[in-house]
Each structure stands twice: as C-alpha cells, then as structure tokens.
Design an enzyme around this catalytic site. Structure first.
Site, PDB file in Angstrom:
ATOM      1  N   HIS A 287       0.860  -1.184   0.000  1.00  0.00           N
ATOM      2  CA  HIS A 287       0.000   0.000   0.000  1.00  0.00           C
ATOM      3  C   HIS A 287       0.895   1.232   0.000  1.00  0.00           C
ATOM      4  O   HIS A 287       1.964   1.246   0.621  1.00  0.00           O
ATOM      5  CB  HIS A 287      -0.881   0.002   1.257  1.00  0.00           C
ATOM      6  CG  HIS A 287      -1.365   1.369   1.657  1.00  0.00           C
ATOM      7  ND1 HIS A 287      -0.704   2.129   2.606  1.00  0.00           N
ATOM      8  CD2 HIS A 287      -2.413   2.106   1.223  1.00  0.00           C
ATOM      9  CE1 HIS A 287      -1.353   3.276   2.754  1.00  0.00           C
ATOM     10  NE2 HIS A 287      -2.388   3.286   1.935  1.00  0.00           N
TER      11      HIS A 287
ATOM     12  N   HIS B  98      -6.593  -5.399  18.162  1.00  0.00           N
ATOM     13  CA  HIS B  98      -7.373  -6.574  18.554  1.00  0.00           C
ATOM     14  C   HIS B  98      -6.666  -7.877  18.208  1.00  0.00           C
ATOM     15  O   HIS B  98      -7.061  -8.941  18.679  1.00  0.00           O
ATOM     16  CB  HIS B  98      -8.763  -6.530  17.901  1.00  0.00           C
ATOM     17  CG  HIS B  98      -8.745  -6.553  16.406  1.00  0.00           C
ATOM     18  ND1 HIS B  98      -8.368  -5.473  15.639  1.00  0.00           N
ATOM     19  CD2 HIS B  98      -9.058  -7.528  15.524  1.00  0.00           C
ATOM     20  CE1 HIS B  98      -8.451  -5.779  14.358  1.00  0.00           C
ATOM     21  NE2 HIS B  98      -8.867  -7.025  14.258  1.00  0.00           N
TER      22      HIS B  98
ATOM     23  N   GLY C 137     -18.331  11.663   1.649  1.00  0.00           N
ATOM     24  CA  GLY C 137     -19.190  11.422   0.502  1.00  0.00           C
ATOM     25  C   GLY C 137     -18.451  11.061  -0.771  1.00  0.00           C
ATOM     26  O   GLY C 137     -18.938  11.333  -1.872  1.00  0.00           O
ATOM     27  N   GLY C 138     -17.290  10.447  -0.640  1.00  0.00           N
ATOM     28  CA  GLY C 138     -16.542  10.018  -1.813  1.00  0.00           C
ATOM     29  C   GLY C 138     -17.198   8.829  -2.503  1.00  0.00           C
ATOM     30  O   GLY C 138     -18.184   8.274  -2.026  1.00  0.00           O
TER      31      GLY C 138
END
Length: 300
Positions: free
Chosen positions: A107, A176, A259-260
C-alpha cells in the site's frame, strides 16, 4: 491557498500515471481500466483498477481531489478547532494484491490537505507513506524496502526515517490482534515544517521512491513456485487487510464520511479473501514464521 492545491494536484496526477505505467510494464498482461467520477459536493477523481494480470490479481491506483464546506469528523479528530470549516483534499492511494503468495501485498499513499474556518488561521499539510505486507517474508526483501525508505528520508534529516518508520509501525497495528499489519515502512501526517516546497519535495520523493522499493521485490519473487497451501494462507492473511481498512484506516473513514465514491474507496480490499475461525499455523511451519515479523524491529 488553492494555488498550492493546484501544484499538488499536478504532481499527484503525474504520479498516478507513472505508477500505473510501471505496474502495467512489470505485469505484462493486464492494463488499467479508468473510471472518472465526480462528487456532487465538490471535486472528483480517477480510479484505475487492473484485474486478472499475470502478476497482479488486482491493483488499484486512485487519484482524487475533493472539496467541501464541512470537514468530516475523521479530519477534525486531532484539530477540533477546525470543526465546521471548509477543506480541499487531493491525493494518490494505491493497493496492490499479487497472485503469487511470495510477492507481498503493498500500500502507498501521498496526499495534500487544506482547511479553513472563519476566525481560525488557515492550515495546510502533506501526509503519506508506504508499507509492505508479506505472507512469506524474506529478510533481504524487507531490508531492501526499508533501505530505500531510509535513503529517501536522509536528505531531510537524520531522524526523519526513524520517526516515520516508528509512526508506520504504530499506525498499522491491529490492536485486537496484537500484531502489525506487515513489516512497516513510512507513515507521516500533518507535515508543513520547512514550507510548502520542501514538504512537496519530500512527498514527491516518497511517491516516486515507492517504485524503487517495491518493483525489485516483485522481480525477485515473481516466479517462486507455490501451491494450494500457500494460496490458502495468502487468502487467510488478506483478511487482516480487510480488518484494518474497515476498523482503523483513517483514509477509508475520511472517504466515506466526506461522501466520496464508495467503489473507489473500497478498491483497496482484496478480490478474494477467506476467514477461518481460530486458525493457528503448525508450529515450526513457514506460515508460523510470519508471526515473528509482525512486531516492530530495526531493519537497517
């Protein structure tokens, strides 16, 4: 401040083109398909996804520039004084999911942000980095990855690599699971020290340095033999990617809250993945060896 956003956008569009061309060249089979999209509240982007390649099962490289009059909660968590203000955000984000389990998933992201609010001094900053997620790690690959990261940081200060490497280890930590998502790399945010040009130069070096860090690893591992056992472990470990992106990732939260385009935001998720209840690798196996790498350590 929009002139600075325009300069950043020009660099980021070129970076998306450069990375896509390099990925297509090394894959040798598939090509990126582009979806251009607009955001009703302001802005838009170019989502490019390569699927079913010779090397990459799926590769997504996104460019976006969005703006608005209301900062989403994820952007003001550390700057509550800006809540309710306007913003411009532009960036390139990519996630590459190879076929061969011996090639790591990776990434990278570089971005520029402006925020303004009446009565508050306008602010801008850069952020970004890259990280590596192997399934069957090789020390020489990880040392190379971190060596590139260290060398590109060096002109900007002797402590820069150490700080951003540590930040990466802390950010990509699944609390976690009590493990890191992979073997780290660089992560930085809120960068405006030294002025716009210096911060742009550093972010440009990070974006372009990603290819120098990753492509040699792909070349080294692309023909490594593997079978169904390795494939099933790869699919299982991809589940950690899903967990992190949906639970912790600030970029995913910002995209959804602002809101993409949902398909573009979630293109980072792997095309195939599996979850297995209470899985534990056999003691002494190659699969068990991975877990020795999922904690911070010095690599260079």
């Amino acid at each position: 401040m929009s002139e600075q956003a325009d300069i950043a956008e020009s660099f980021l569009r070129e970076l998306q083109d450069r990375i896509c061309a390099a990925i297509e060249a090394i894959d040798g089979k598939a090509r990126f398909q582009e979806d251009a999209w607009t955001r009703p509240a302001g802005g838009g982007g170019r989502t490019r996804v390569l699927r079913d390649g010779a090397i990459f099962e799926q590769a997504g490289v996104n460019f976006s520039r969005v703006s608005g009059t209301q900062l989403p909660p994820s952007a003001t968590a550390h700057r509550p004084d800006l809540a309710g203000g306007g913003f411009i955000a532009t960036g390139v984000s990519l996630v590459l999911h190879p076929r061969n389990p011996y090639i790591p998933t990776t990434h990278a992201n570089v971005r520029y942000f402006e925020a303004s609010k009446e009565g508050v001094e306008p602010v801008w900053w850069f952020g970004g980095g890259f990280d590596l997620t192997p399934f069957y790690p090789f020390d020489e690959d990880v040392r190379h990855w971190h060596g590139v990261a260290r060398d590109l940081c060096r002109p900007y200060g002797e402590d820069v690599y150490d700080r951003y490497k540590r930040w990466c280890d802390e950010y990509f930590f699944l609390k976690h699971r009590n493990e890191t998502r992979g073997v780290g790399g660089l992560f930085y945010d809120d960068l405006n020290e030294g002025g716009f040009e210096r911060c742009l130069d550093f972010t440009r070096d990070v974006g372009q340095g990603f290819l120098d860090a990753y492509l040699p690893i792909v070349e080294r591992r692309r023909d490594t033999p593997h079978g169904e056992r390795e494939r099933q472990f790869q699919l299982y470990r991809r589940g950690r990617y899903v967990e992190f992106n949906l639970v912790y990732d600030r970029g995913t939260l910002f995209g959804l809250q602002s809101g993409g385009r949902t398909e573009s935001i979630l293109m980072s998720l792997p095309p195939q993945v599996r979850f297995e209840y209470a899985y534990a690798p056999d003691a002494g196996s190659d699969e068990a060896r991975l877990y020795e790498y999922l904690k911070p350590r010095d690599w260079v």
